[in-house]
Scaffold this motif. Structure first.
Motif, PDB file in Angstrom:
ATOM      1  N   LEU A  68      42.287 -57.465  15.064  1.00  0.00           N
ATOM      2  CA  LEU A  68      41.270 -58.358  15.134  1.00  0.00           C
ATOM      3  C   LEU A  68      41.796 -59.762  15.834  1.00  0.00           C
ATOM      4  CD1 LEU A  68      38.820 -59.837  14.027  1.00  0.00           C
ATOM      5  CD2 LEU A  68      40.155 -59.881  11.955  1.00  0.00           C
ATOM      6  N   ILE A  69      43.765 -59.777  15.214  1.00  0.00           N
ATOM      7  CA  ILE A  69      44.083 -60.750  15.659  1.00  0.00           C
ATOM      8  C   ILE A  69      44.412 -60.526  17.792  1.00  0.00           C
ATOM      9  CG2 ILE A  69      46.753 -61.802  16.155  1.00  0.00           C
ATOM     10  CD1 ILE A  69      46.557 -60.769  12.913  1.00  0.00           C
ATOM     11  N   ASN A  70      44.465 -59.264  17.504  1.00  0.00           N
ATOM     12  CA  ASN A  70      44.544 -58.836  18.973  1.00  0.00           C
ATOM     13  C   ASN A  70      42.891 -59.972  19.970  1.00  0.00           C
ATOM     14  OD1 ASN A  70      47.551 -58.052  20.148  1.00  0.00           O
ATOM     15  ND2 ASN A  70      46.689 -56.388  19.243  1.00  0.00           N
ATOM     16  N   GLU A  71      42.376 -59.380  19.133  1.00  0.00           N
ATOM     17  CA  GLU A  71      40.507 -60.076  19.800  1.00  0.00           C
ATOM     18  C   GLU A  71      40.920 -61.368  19.804  1.00  0.00           C
ATOM     19  OE1 GLU A  71      36.366 -59.985  19.291  1.00  0.00           O
ATOM     20  OE2 GLU A  71      38.074 -57.734  18.198  1.00  0.00           O
ATOM     21  N   TRP A  72      41.581 -62.401  19.061  1.00  0.00           N
ATOM     22  CA  TRP A  72      41.541 -63.970  19.154  1.00  0.00           C
ATOM     23  C   TRP A  72      42.385 -63.889  20.256  1.00  0.00           C
ATOM     24  CZ3 TRP A  72      42.599 -63.717  13.178  1.00  0.00           C
ATOM     25  CH2 TRP A  72      41.445 -63.511  12.245  1.00  0.00           C
ATOM     26  N   ILE A  73      43.774 -63.326  20.163  1.00  0.00           N
ATOM     27  CA  ILE A  73      45.084 -63.868  21.004  1.00  0.00           C
ATOM     28  C   ILE A  73      44.081 -63.200  22.574  1.00  0.00           C
ATOM     29  CG2 ILE A  73      46.849 -62.566  22.775  1.00  0.00           C
ATOM     30  CD1 ILE A  73      47.453 -62.314  19.741  1.00  0.00           C
ATOM     31  N   SER A  74      42.934 -62.179  22.886  1.00  0.00           N
ATOM     32  CA  SER A  74      42.983 -62.465  24.128  1.00  0.00           C
ATOM     33  C   SER A  74      41.425 -63.289  24.313  1.00  0.00           C
ATOM     34  CB  SER A  74      41.945 -60.663  24.196  1.00  0.00           C
ATOM     35  OG  SER A  74      41.206 -59.986  25.655  1.00  0.00           O
TER      36      SER A  74
END
Length: 99
Positions: A72-78
């Motif tokens: 989820l955090i990676n998605e936000w970063i993306s």
């Protein structure tokens, strides 16, 4: 008259052109460009905000042990990186007045 609508993802106002740029008379193009330059000047600060958010998210990610939360955090970063890319594209958009 041209409206500028707020893009919720980018958090800036973008021109809402109802026809091709070259179809606007020069005096309308001038008014649009004056407003656009004001908005365009705010884009670097918006990019800095997103870069700061990415840094905070990267810190969270480095401390996260839960795989699903990490995804989820990676998605936000993306999402934020994508917004930065789009903001740079808008920043480089510089229409000219055609007589």
């Amino acid at each position: 008259m041209i409206n500028f609508k707020t893009d919720e993802r980018l958090k800036i106002r973008l021109p809402d052109l109802t026809r091709d740029w070259h179809e606007y008379p020069p005096h309308q193009q001038q008014r649009i460009l004056i407003e656009w330059e004001k908005i365009r000047g705010t884009i670097p600060d918006r990019i800095k905000e997103l870069e700061w958010e990415i840094e905070m998210l990267l810190t969270d990610l480095s401390e996260e042990d839960d795989f699903e939360r990490s995804c989820l955090i990676n998605e936000w970063i993306s999402d934020r990186a994508s917004a930065i890319n789009d903001l740079w594209i808008w920043y480089r958009t510089n229409p000219e007045i055609h007589a």
